[in-house]
Design an enzyme around this catalytic site. Structure first.
Site, PDB file in Angstrom:
ATOM      1  CE  LYS A 102      -3.788  -2.535   2.145  1.00  0.00           C
ATOM      2  NZ  LYS A 102      -3.074  -3.771   2.535  1.00  0.00           N
TER       3      LYS A 102
HETATM    4  O1  LIG Z   1      -9.170  -3.755   1.449  1.00  0.00           O
HETATM    5  C1  LIG Z   1      -8.268  -4.498   1.859  1.00  0.00           C
HETATM    6  C2  LIG Z   1      -6.976  -4.418   1.389  1.00  0.00           C
HETATM    7  C3  LIG Z   1      -6.049  -5.302   1.859  1.00  0.00           C
HETATM    8  N1  LIG Z   1      -6.359  -6.235   2.777  1.00  0.00           N
HETATM    9  C4  LIG Z   1      -5.313  -7.175   3.213  1.00  0.00           C
HETATM   10  O2  LIG Z   1      -5.662  -8.484   2.768  1.00  0.00           O
HETATM   11  C5  LIG Z   1      -5.342  -9.434   3.794  1.00  0.00           C
HETATM   12  C6  LIG Z   1      -6.614 -10.038   4.335  1.00  0.00           C
HETATM   13  O3  LIG Z   1      -6.308 -10.945   5.352  1.00  0.00           O
HETATM   14  P1  LIG Z   1      -7.398 -11.929   6.034  1.00  0.00           P
HETATM   15  O4  LIG Z   1      -6.611 -12.577   7.122  1.00  0.00           O
HETATM   16  O5  LIG Z   1      -7.840 -12.925   4.985  1.00  0.00           O
HETATM   17  O6  LIG Z   1      -8.504 -11.108   6.538  1.00  0.00           O
HETATM   18  C7  LIG Z   1      -4.539  -8.657   4.835  1.00  0.00           C
HETATM   19  O7  LIG Z   1      -3.183  -8.692   4.464  1.00  0.00           O
HETATM   20  C8  LIG Z   1      -5.081  -7.257   4.703  1.00  0.00           C
HETATM   21  O8  LIG Z   1      -4.179  -6.280   5.147  1.00  0.00           O
HETATM   22  C9  LIG Z   1      -7.635  -6.312   3.250  1.00  0.00           C
HETATM   23  O9  LIG Z   1      -7.987  -7.159   4.088  1.00  0.00           O
HETATM   24  N2  LIG Z   1      -8.567  -5.432   2.768  1.00  0.00           N
END
Ligand SMILES: O=c1ccn([C@@H]2O[C@H](COP(=O)(O)O)[C@@H](O)[C@H]2O)c(=O)[nH]1
Length: 277
Positions: A102
């Protein structure tokens, strides 16, 4: 018939009849959550990632380490990130890689971020925040055969603070989608849309029908795969669905890799079913 996709490193997605998957596995390694026996390893983060990759690479098409989980451990964390991307590029060059970092800054700083992730580390793509505008994103887009994944509508509750607010009668996330299409090398753009925002995907597809979307939020955040596919899938699939915690922490015992493979396979089987409709 739907296409089954994998990334071929010429910056195009091509049909892959074998995998029947559009699953991205998030490698968000937290030393408090990995199995205790791994803490004895010289590099526990890399040992964990290698085991997860070895156990799951046959059912996914992408891996997404979120850099926060590596930066939090200082130089050792960054070294583990480097070993992880090298392991993927050396052993699974067909698998697409995403640095979820990001980033985005004034132009000359963005160029250095892009060099860090594309040239030094060798990722295929990096996530970038759009709010510093065109000159903060174009330096990433200038890299040939690499993708810049722009945050459009994120999965968290705070997405409603700004992204869905209207400016001059148009929601900000729609302005991000429309405006970014006019930027130089915009063919290298993909977008993040949270799985928790599936009901917005119909409108999003009207603006960017052909773009690939990275969709996090299935699993731990409660997003629904079928809903996302119903509104977000296009004729080339057009989706990379990410799950991190829901897969990699399926077990915190010695069987963690097998348990992760089981969870990943469950999602892949759902995907296979959707692709055959
Ligand atoms: O809008 C967003 C952007 C990035 N993320 C990232 O994706 C993963 C989600 O992890 P989970 O454990 O499956 O919830 C994580 O790295 C977030 O920082 C997001 O969730 N939403």
């Amino acid at each position: 018939m739907r296409l089954f996709l994998y990334y071929d490193h010429t910056a195009t997605y091509i049909p892959n009849p074998k995998k029947k998957s559009f699953l991205c596995i998030g490698l968000d390694v937290d030393l408090n959550k990995i199995p205790k026996h791994l803490l004895k390893e010289e590099d526990p983060i890399f040992a964990f990632n290698r085991a997860i990759i070895d156990a799951t690479h046959h059912v996914c098409v992408a891996y997404k380490p979120n850099t926060a989980f590596y930066e939090a451990y200082g130089i050792k964390g960054w070294q583990a990130l480097e070993k992880t991307i090298n392991y993927l590029n050396d052993n699974h060059p067909e698998i697409y890689t995403i640095a979820d970092a990001k980033r985005g800054d004034i132009g000359n700083t963005s160029t250095m971020y892009a060099k860090a992730f594309f040239e030094d580390l060798g990722f295929d793509s990096v996530t970038v925040a759009p709010y510093m505008g065109k000159d903060s994103v174009e330096p990433f887009l200038a890299f040939k055969d690499k993708h810049t994944i722009l945050l459009a509508l994120t999965s968290n509750q705070g997405a409603f603070d700004f992204q869905t607010k209207s400016v001059d009668g148009v929601e900000l996330y729609k302005q991000v989608l429309e405006t970014s299409k006019t930027w130089r090398n915009s063919e290298n753009l993909m977008y993040v849309v949270g799985a928790t925002k599936a009901e917005f995907l119909g409108d999003i597809r009207k603006i960017i029908p052909d773009s690939f979307l990275l969709v996090p939020g299935v699993g731990a955040q409660g997003g629904n795969l079928q809903e996302v596919c119903k509104y977000g899938m296009n004729s080339s699939v057009g989706l990379l669905i990410n799950s991190s915690r829901g897969i990699i922490y399926a077990s915190q015992e010695e069987d963690f890799a097998e348990a992760a493979a089981q969870k990943a396979q469950e999602l892949q089987l759902d995907m296979s079913e959707i692709l055959s409709l």
